[in-house]
Design an enzyme around this catalytic site. Structure first.
Site, PDB file in Angstrom:
ATOM      1  N   GLY A  58      16.331  88.491 -72.237  1.00  0.00           N
ATOM      2  CA  GLY A  58      17.489  87.665 -73.130  1.00  0.00           C
ATOM      3  C   GLY A  58      18.653  87.860 -72.146  1.00  0.00           C
ATOM      4  O   GLY A  58      19.505  86.927 -72.298  1.00  0.00           O
TER       5      GLY A  58
ATOM      6  N   ASP B 111      10.898  84.681 -70.022  1.00  0.00           N
ATOM      7  CA  ASP B 111      11.200  83.445 -70.462  1.00  0.00           C
ATOM      8  C   ASP B 111      12.532  83.273 -70.443  1.00  0.00           C
ATOM      9  O   ASP B 111      13.002  83.706 -69.246  1.00  0.00           O
ATOM     10  CB  ASP B 111      10.633  83.664 -71.977  1.00  0.00           C
ATOM     11  CG  ASP B 111      11.452  84.611 -72.900  1.00  0.00           C
ATOM     12  OD1 ASP B 111      11.847  85.647 -71.993  1.00  0.00           O
ATOM     13  OD2 ASP B 111      11.522  84.609 -73.972  1.00  0.00           O
TER      14      ASP B 111
ATOM     15  N   LYS C 171     -21.667  58.901 -60.822  1.00  0.00           N
ATOM     16  CA  LYS C 171     -20.837  57.870 -60.773  1.00  0.00           C
ATOM     17  C   LYS C 171     -19.619  58.042 -59.709  1.00  0.00           C
ATOM     18  O   LYS C 171     -19.303  57.232 -58.902  1.00  0.00           O
ATOM     19  CB  LYS C 171     -19.968  57.514 -62.245  1.00  0.00           C
ATOM     20  CG  LYS C 171     -18.965  56.475 -62.120  1.00  0.00           C
ATOM     21  CD  LYS C 171     -17.976  56.506 -63.314  1.00  0.00           C
ATOM     22  CE  LYS C 171     -16.598  56.054 -63.136  1.00  0.00           C
ATOM     23  NZ  LYS C 171     -15.975  55.961 -64.336  1.00  0.00           N
TER      24      LYS C 171
ATOM     25  N   THR D 161     -11.472  56.897 -63.902  1.00  0.00           N
ATOM     26  CA  THR D 161     -11.904  57.150 -62.556  1.00  0.00           C
ATOM     27  C   THR D 161     -12.723  55.842 -61.946  1.00  0.00           C
ATOM     28  O   THR D 161     -13.595  55.281 -62.716  1.00  0.00           O
ATOM     29  CB  THR D 161     -13.077  58.164 -62.480  1.00  0.00           C
ATOM     30  OG1 THR D 161     -12.343  59.420 -63.085  1.00  0.00           O
ATOM     31  CG2 THR D 161     -13.466  58.498 -61.237  1.00  0.00           C
TER      32      THR D 161
END
Ligand code: NAD
Length: 638
Positions: free
Chosen positions: A113, A144, A585, A435
């Site tokens: 912090g 963080d 595909k 796609t």
């Protein structure tokens, strides 16, 4: 408030942390007090700059005050911690983007912090005693308070090193790593503060700057670069073990003390944040983890072991070598309506979503959950949570900032584009996530350009699971302007987006990737079948190949052998994650493209032929694409 002294001194707003006995640990009240002072001073013409410093020699600020977080979390109240982190991160963003210079004086420990308060200032001063660190992984949190962004932009792999090992940086290391700007001997600080207050000018600061002590880490940079370059925590640990030097083993033993899930997520965050300099993106990503840290992470156990019971033997949820990728993804999933926002953020976009099938439905629902206004259309009448259905594609496109299509193929995309482009406003974005063939993607882009509409082809990887979890990867073709506009949407629907260049390049990346995937899956399956016939145990085969030169995503992350490696569709009777017919595909698209540009792709052609045989002549339809293994088990060499 006695924990913090806030006043105006001459031309400076002056904030002094005043809890030296608690190493100036930051309380919720202190966060609010600093935030209100900064708001008030931002528009005060009498204030030229802001000073942030702290009393006591030991620390500028050794972190957030976690006792209260622990108590409430243990009692099952996660909202207190979530609120604390939210407000703290908003303050971090305010400091980083502040309109006036902020000078921070970082003596002793500046950790966690404290980094959030001190290390986003515009002028960060270190002295002889400065020791800066991001120790969060040691208590089950990720780096963080915007520290993840600093780590991501530290030179080479220093970010991974300092984040995972939680090693403290001396003044030279901190400047090298981008956590501080200037070294000024501490004996000069008091005089400098007086000059800053009197003049409101930075000239006195710049003239006091001295040469910083040499960064101690510099002699280990090459080794850090080699060992910390892995894709994952596991890679990094393996590299350190293999390196075997004293420094590497010391780093490894530091890592072994820390929370595995926190470190695995930290690595992923650092990798993702390398592509941005926007602290709000970093804070928003961090918040996804901290929001869940008490309930699903190691945070409460980390605090218990380090601060409450002080036994220093935390029982982490994972072991170092077994942090499933799915757990990392879970901790970084977008938070939907609970997402960290910043007050000045623009309001929701109006989105038209066309094609609410297996993929489109959950993607549209995630956008709606994040607060966007989504209208949807699907010829099959399907709906999605939070999406308002309309009766035509044109109606969905009318007045939309972004129109998203998620359709079965290029022909359908072209016909939908014909309808919607004339209904779209100038500079609206047509974002196709299906796609399709490269040619269709480029034809639609051309049509958009003529109409003044921005276009992006952004096929995805990650499947239905990724669509509902909001963890897709987008491969994007199109202009910078279009990409920037769509980026906030990629961040909701996915965990990563890569801008691959001009229109069509997203589809090009997708089919090239899937051509590799098809070929490696076949190679992996036929190798298992060969190993069977040679009497080699499948687990042994996995143990060797997954750590040898034959490794691939197909082997390591999606192993086609049941009961071996991480969980995959093979463990679920080959029920599709990614169906064999969808692989077919994509392979067909790759071969059409290869023919069009005269590329020689014999492996891709063979993969297409084998999947065509599997889906059309054998029992592959409706099975996962990894079900090639049972196919090869049964077949014999002619
Ligand atoms: P899907 O068949 O479930 O969804 C397609 C939807 O489009 C259907 O609901 C259909 O009714 C709708 N549709 C068709 N024509 C339309 C039109 N003219 N107007 C409006 N709606 C129309 O397919 P899916 O699994 O959601 O896949 C969508 C796309 O994503 C495909 O291009 C696929 O290759 C790609 N993709 C799928 C996966 C996966 O795992 N399913 C993974 C990556 C990429």
């Amino acid at each position: 408030m006695s924990d913090i002294h806030i006043r105006v001194s001459g031309k400076a707003g002056h904030i002094t942390l005043n809890r030296p006995d608690a190493l100036n640990a930051l309380t919720y009240d202190m966060v609010h007090a600093i935030d209100s002072a900064l708001r008030a001073w931002a528009h005060d013409p009498e204030i030229a700059l802001v000073i942030i410093d702290a009393l006591g020699e030991k620390a500028f600020c050794a972190g957030g005050d976690i006792a209260q977080l622990y108590e409430t979390g243990r009692a099952g109240d996660f909202s207190y911690g979530q609120g604390f982190w939210r407000d703290e991160y908003r303050l971090n963003a305010r400091l980083a983007g502040y309109s006036k210079p902020i000078v921070s004086f970082l003596q002793g420990f500046t950790m966690g912090g404290g980094v959030g308060i001190g290390c986003h200032a515009s002028h960060r001063i270190v002295g002889e005693s400065s020791r800066i660190a991001m120790p969060e992984c040691g208590i089950g949190l990720v780096p963080d308070v915007g520290g993840s962004l600093l780590l991501a932009h530290a030179p080479g792999r220093l970010g991974e090193y300092f984040g995972l090992t939680t090693t403290r940086m001396g003044p030279g290391d901190a400047i090298l790593s981008g956590f501080a700007d200037h070294f000024i001997p501490q004996s000069e600080w008091d005089g400098l503060k007086v000059a800053l207050c009197e003049t409101g000018q930075l000239a006195s600061l710049m003239s006091a700057v001295k040469e910083a002590p040499v960064a101690e880490i510099i002699e280990h940079m090459a080794m850090i670069e080699t060992c910390f370059c892995g894709e994952s925590l596991d890679d990094i640990c393996r590299n350190l073990q293999n390196d075997g030097s004293d420094f590497a083993l010391k780093a490894l033993s530091a890592i072994k003390r820390n929370s595995p899930i926190a470190m695995a997520v930290a690595v992923e965050m650092i990798h993702r944040l390398r592509s941005t300099t926007d602290i709000k993106r970093a804070l928003e990503l961090e918040y996804r983890f901290t929001y869940r840290a008490m309930e699903h992470g190691d945070f409460l156990e980390g605090i218990r072991a380090a601060i409450i019971d002080k036994d220093r033997t935390p029982k982490w949820k994972h072991t170092l070598d077994k942090v499933p990728a799915v757990d990392v993804s879970f901790m970084l999933r977008p938070l939907g309506k609970d997402k960290l926002t910043f007050e000045e953020e623009s309001t929701a976009m109006k989105i038209g979503f066309i094609g609410l099938g297996n993929m489109g439905g959950p993607m549209a629902a995630n956008l709606a959950a994040a607060g966007h206004v989504v209208t949807g259309f699907d010829v099959a009448g399907t709906t999605a949570d939070g999406v308002q259905n309309v009766s035509s594609a044109v109606e969905a496109a009318n007045g939309a900032d972004v129109v998203i299509t998620m359709l079965p193929n290029g022909a359908i995309l072209r016909s939908v584009a014909n309808e919607v482009i004339p209904a779209m406003g100038k500079n609206a974005v047509l974002l196709d996530c299906s796609t399709v063939d490269v040619e269709s993607a480029r034809a639609v882009a051309e049509q958009c350009a003529k109409a003044g509409v921005l276009s992006l082809d952004a096929p995805v990887s990650g499947g239905i699971g990724g669509a509902s979890a909001g963890t897709l990867t987008f491969m994007v073709g199109g202009t910078d302007e279009g990409y920037t506009k769509a980026l906030p949407l990629f961040e909701i629907m996915g965990q990563k987006s890569v801008h691959c260049g001009a229109s069509g390049n997203g589809q090009a990346a997708k089919i090239c990737n899937n051509m590799i995937l098809g070929a490696t899956m076949i190679a992996t399956c036929e190798s298992f079948a060969l190993a069977d016939k040679l009497g080699l145990d499948r687990q042994k085969m996995f143990d060797v190949v997954s750590t040898s030169s034959g490794y691939s995503w197909s082997m390591n992350a999606y192993c086609p052998a049941p009961g071996v490696g991480p969980e995959s569709p093979a463990d679920n009777d080959y029920k599709p994650g990614f169906a064999a017919e969808l692989m077919l595909k994509d392979l067909r698209l790759s071969q059409e493209a290869a023919i069009a540009v005269k590329a020689d792709t014999p492996m891709g052609a063979m993969a297409q032929a084998l999947y065509a045989q599997f889906v059309e002549d054998e029992d592959g339809l409706g099975k996962d694409f990894s079900a090639m293994l049972p196919k090869f088990e049964k077949s014999e060499r002619p």
